[in-house]
Enzyme design. Structure first.
Site, PDB file in Angstrom:
ATOM      1  N   SER A  17       6.019   4.447  -4.397  1.00  0.00           N
ATOM      2  CA  SER A  17       5.543   4.621  -5.766  1.00  0.00           C
ATOM      3  C   SER A  17       6.720   5.069  -6.618  1.00  0.00           C
ATOM      4  O   SER A  17       7.762   4.422  -6.600  1.00  0.00           O
ATOM      5  CB  SER A  17       4.386   5.628  -5.788  1.00  0.00           C
ATOM      6  OG  SER A  17       3.891   5.783  -7.100  1.00  0.00           O
ATOM      7  N   HIS A  44       3.155   0.818  -6.413  1.00  0.00           N
ATOM      8  CA  HIS A  44       2.381   0.978  -7.636  1.00  0.00           C
ATOM      9  C   HIS A  44       3.133   0.284  -8.778  1.00  0.00           C
ATOM     10  O   HIS A  44       4.234   0.703  -9.140  1.00  0.00           O
ATOM     11  CB  HIS A  44       2.186   2.455  -7.968  1.00  0.00           C
ATOM     12  CG  HIS A  44       1.334   3.165  -6.967  1.00  0.00           C
ATOM     13  ND1 HIS A  44       1.134   4.531  -6.979  1.00  0.00           N
ATOM     14  CD2 HIS A  44       0.620   2.704  -5.914  1.00  0.00           C
ATOM     15  CE1 HIS A  44       0.336   4.865  -5.990  1.00  0.00           C
ATOM     16  NE2 HIS A  44       0.013   3.775  -5.323  1.00  0.00           N
ATOM     17  N   ASP A 136      -1.572   8.591  -2.037  1.00  0.00           N
ATOM     18  CA  ASP A 136      -1.903   7.228  -1.615  1.00  0.00           C
ATOM     19  C   ASP A 136      -1.128   6.883  -0.341  1.00  0.00           C
ATOM     20  O   ASP A 136       0.075   7.103  -0.260  1.00  0.00           O
ATOM     21  CB  ASP A 136      -1.554   6.243  -2.730  1.00  0.00           C
ATOM     22  CG  ASP A 136      -2.129   4.863  -2.465  1.00  0.00           C
ATOM     23  OD1 ASP A 136      -2.967   4.737  -1.563  1.00  0.00           O
ATOM     24  OD2 ASP A 136      -1.729   3.917  -3.168  1.00  0.00           O
TER      25      ASP A 136
END
Length: 889
Positions: A17, A44, A136
């Site tokens: 990310s 992401h 995540d």
């Protein structure tokens, strides 16, 4: 049970990310081009921007890098990148793109893909977590770990953002923690030293002894015996640990754990396979909420709590899920005051401690609805904690299901996804134990891949495919109930008794010895399936070889007329201790028919024959027909004839009852098979189902992420404006500029530089000394190196072959961190200045000559004046005047 992997090579899922681009580049730069693995990157991404990640990463690796398209087949030695605004899944080695299942800001794409990867690639799945914010990926790593896959995490201190790596490490999921650049070699060593991941590699056959040694060492360390776990499960977990420590075989692993006892603690935790989550398999909990709990609450006596046992509770998610459902069910029934007492147990004391605390990460918002989070959980900065009232309804305790006494007088028992890791021998001990623990009408919940097997007389399946079973009231069975203390493997007999027991010579000897005691009738010895092991006497009147392929099964060889009675008697003998006798059974032969007495007995002694079935055949004693009545043609009915008819009627009734029992058993077996097939179908379909994501995340985290996104977007816009300004500045000033690295290789050049050096776009990376130059500056390279050494700028005018002049200024190239990474060289065109300078010099020379001429002329005039003055002086002197006589002029 785990299904086999659909690919023959490992697949590495990489989640990143914020700050992940730098980590991904460092990771890919160190991946060998022929590693034999596929790499799938999930990051992401901004859903409103065109994905450029594949093009950026291609510069860091020689492997082909491609953005995923729907239906793309995964191949080794390739890199796949998730496109923006999609969820990525995988089925049978094919990547599938799905529309996002949650609004922007609430998506968990890394968890989504990791779970699909674990289901599809099984033990060949490898999860990698790099720099990123949030949590995540943690739930997805649990799924990979549950399938015996590998987990590799970037060290938090080397990550730009350490939230995602820390979440994976705090959850106890990381096998290896290292900087991003070091992870590829760790993964390659793990794969090369894990036999199940190497195509064609197998553990040697003689490793059974080494595996037993590991189990012995583990029992000494933890006090728990894993010998009754399935060997395949134990072997796969040991293989995983071998790969992590780069050990070539199990014998080396035995030496390693002897030298490093803490490794046994890690192996112990892996064997427990603590993979669970809130409301796992929603259909199960829906049936519990709608059918089981309301009925249980209504019929429960007042002031008597509902008692439940959650065996193998891991970190407590299922126990708390049951407590939440019960509270909701009580609330839905007006006037109900029912209470619940849950006993939640597990082998892992660390997991019990975490369950007792009831603290879970923010990711559970993907499993628990917003209303339940608000009602039963207390939010905090790092996650959610179960409310105190709910925690007080559950008693958590370490407990060994195999060795410790069970709980009793229970209404519900949940034991989900534990039996699949145990041998059938142990499963057949535990299921009767659950039957004993439950109250009449109690409910047993098993996992989707589990069934009650042969214990159909103990439990009845509930409607649906939820693997929920109701306790049946059955009479006491012949064999004693095996309480946990009896679960251990049989111990050696007492030595004194062993000395008095003679070892049998052979199977045939013992069979003949038994038959001699029975007057040597025609007989066969068969196993439980009916396969003939030994034949005694002449059995041709009763058995005949079946047509076609050779088949030595007694059911296929028995003659007509005897087949049904024989099958009934054989099945009855398997479930009871006494011999089963069928008399006057009519057997049809080619030369007529005769009656047979049939005896079937399951043997209990001697030891070598235990469990086998002996079938004895004997011709029945025929009874002569009754005499005729005078003049009537009717026979006199004798007592013997009545007995014969009664026997035939009894046999017919027994046959009918046997047929009914067989039909019922077959129906139950078919129902069980149908349920298992439906369960298997659900498991296959689960790989295509989207992850049930959360409807909201913690507001502070969402705001932080949104702020970070806006800040990054603003910085990108500022950078774009600055880049445009710099481009226009360099082009409009018409100052040719060339940027060189520390090795004097071309990094960048502006327009106009090609008028001095023969530069084209493809020259980036080439040494400046290899390029043709119009500049008459032989010490150019030496001066540039001198600037790199001294960090002092150098300025030098130089001309070109066509008469142009440039002011060459060489300066150190400094980064924002004040590091020197080359030189920046500007070429200012000073031809006009040089021309003006020449004109000025010419003008100055003319003026100097003119001034010189004027000065000389003035000097000459002054000389002439001085000469004239001298002449005049001479004329007026007395000597000159004396001889002159006359008037003045």
């Amino acid at each position: 049970m785990s299904k086999p992997a659909t690919t023959a090579f490992p697949i590495v899922g990489i989640g990143a990310s914020a700050g992940g681009l730098e980590a991904l580049e460092a990771f890919l730069r160190n991946v060998p081009s022929a590693s034999g693995m596929a790499y799938v990157i999930v990051q992401h991404l901004d859903p409103t921007h065109v994905g450029m990640l594949a093009e950026i990463l291609q510069r860091s690796t020689q492997m082909p890098v491609a953005q995923v398209t729907d239906g793309m087949q995964v191949a080794p030695d390739r890199v796949y990148v998730i496109p923006p605004n999609t969820d990525l899944s995988m089925l049978h080695g094919v990547l599938r793109l799905l529309p996002p299942s949650a609004p922007r800001g609430l998506r968990l794409p890394i968890d989504y893909f990791f779970k699909a990867l674990a289901e599809d690639a099984d033990s060949r799945s490898i999860g990698v977590i790099l720099s990123g914010m949030g949590t995540d990926g943690t739930l997805g790593l649990k799924a990979i770990k549950g399938k015996a896959g590998g987990v590799f995490v970037q060290s938090p201190e080397s990550a730009g953002f350490d939230s995602m790596p820390k979440s994976a490490i705090d959850a106890g999921l990381a096998d290896v923690v290292a900087p991003a650049a070091a992870l590829p070699l760790e993964i390659l060593a793990y794969v090369q030293h894990t036999p199940s991941l190497v195509v064609g590699a197998e553990l040697p056959v003689d490793t059974t002894n080494a595996l037993a040694k590991v189990i012995v060492l583990l029992r000494s360390r933890s006090g728990h015996d894993f010998s009754l776990y399935k060997e395949s499960t134990v072997r796969r977990r040991i293989e995983r640990r071998m790969g992590i420590h780069h050990l070539p075989n199990v014998d080396a692993y035995v030496l390693f754990v002897q030298a490093n006892p803490q490794e046994l603690d890690l192996l112990f935790k892996e064997l427990l396979i603590s993979v669970t989550r809130f409301f796992r398999d929603p259909d199960v909990w829906q049936q519990l909420a709608t059918d089981v709990l309301p009925d249980l609450i209504k019929r429960q006596p007042r002031d008597v709590p509902v008692r439940a046992w959650t065996a193998a509770c891991a970190t407590g998610e299922e126990a708390y899920s049951l407590a939440i459902l019960f509270r909701e069910a009580v609330t839905a029934i007006p006037g109900s005051t029912a209470t619940l007492q849950i006993f939640a147990t597990d082998l892992d004391s660390d997991a019990i401690d975490r369950a007792r605390a009831g603290f879970y990460p923010l990711n559970i918002a993907a499993e628990v609805s917003a209303s339940r989070l608000e009602q039963f959980f207390v939010p905090s900065d790092r996650g959610f904690q179960i409310g105190k009232v709910m925690r007080e309804t559950i008693v958590f305790a370490p407990h060994n299901l195999v060795m410790d006494p069970p709980f009793t007088r229970l209404d519900i028992v949940t034991c989900r996804n534990l039996l699949i890791y145990l041998t059938p021998e142990l499963q057949n001990k535990i299921l009767p134990l659950f039957h004993y623990c439950l109250n009449p009408g109690g409910v047993l919940l098993l996992g989707n891949a589990e069934s009650i097997g042969t214990a159909t007389e103990l439990f009845t399946a509930m409607p649906g495919n939820t693997h929920a079973f109701v306790r049946r009231d059955t009479p006491h069975r012949g064999e004693p109930l095996a309480f946990p203390a009896a679960f251990a493997r049989a111990q050696k007999a007492d030595p004194a008794l062993a000395r008095n027991t003679k070892v049998p010579d052979s199977l045939q000897t013992e069979a003949e010895r038994f038959l001699l005691a029975s007057c040597t009738p025609a007989a066969v010895l068969a196993d439980e399936k009916g396969d003939i092991l030994f034949i005694n006497g002449r059995t041709g009147k009763y058995l005949e070889p079946a047509a076609g392929k050779t088949n030595w099964n007694v059911f296929a060889m028995v003659r007509d007329g005897l087949r049904q009675e024989f099958a009934d008697a054989f099945r009855a003998a398997l479930v009871q201790q006494q011999p089963v006798v069928r008399r006057n059974v009519h057997v049809t032969e080619t030369d007529g028919a005769h009656t047979v007495d049939l005896t079937v007995q399951r043997l209990q002694a001697p030891e070598v024959l235990r469990g086998l079935v002996m079938v004895l055949f004997a011709d029945s004693i025929t009874i002569p027909p009754a005499p005729l009545l005078a003049g009537s043609g009717r026979r006199v009915t004798t007592k013997a004839h009545v007995v014969e008819l009664e026997q035939q009627l009894s046999q017919a009734r027994q046959a009918l009852q046997s047929t009914r029992d067989e039909t019922r058993t077959s129906q139950e077996d078919l129902n069980a098979v149908n349920e298992e097939l439906q369960s298997t179908n659900e498991e296959l379909q689960s790989t295509n189902e989207e992850l049930t994501t959360s409807k909201e995340e913690m507001q502070s985290m969402n705001e932080e992420l949104q702020s970070l996104n806006h800040e990054l977007q603003a910085k990108i816009d500022d950078l774009s404006r600055v880049s445009n300004d710099m481009k226009n500045l360099l082009e409009n000033t018409e100052i040719a500029t060339v940027f060189l690295d520390s090795a004097l290789n071309v990094r960048l050049f502006t327009a106009g530089s090609n008028r001095i050096f023969k530069l084209i776009p493809g020259d980036t990376g080439r040494p400046i000394t290899d390029l043709a130059s119009e500049l008459a500056y032989p010490n150019f390279a030496n001066d540039a190196r001198q600037v790199l050494r001294t960090l002092v700028a150098h300025e030098q005018p130089a001309t070109t072959r066509d008469g142009r002049w440039f002011l060459v200024r060489i300066m150190p190239y400094r980064t924002l961190e004040n590091q020197v990474e080359g030189v920046a060289i500007t070429f200012s065109d000073i031809t006009a200045s040089k021309q003006l300078e020449g004109q000025l010099r010419a003008t100055q020379a003319g003026l100097e000559k003119h001034i010189e001429a004027q000065a000389q002329q003035i000097e000459e005039q002054q000389e002439d004046r001085r000469d004239g003055a001298q002449d005049a002086t001479s004329a007026t002197s007395p000597a000159a005047i004396a001889p002159t006589v006359g008037p003045p002029p």
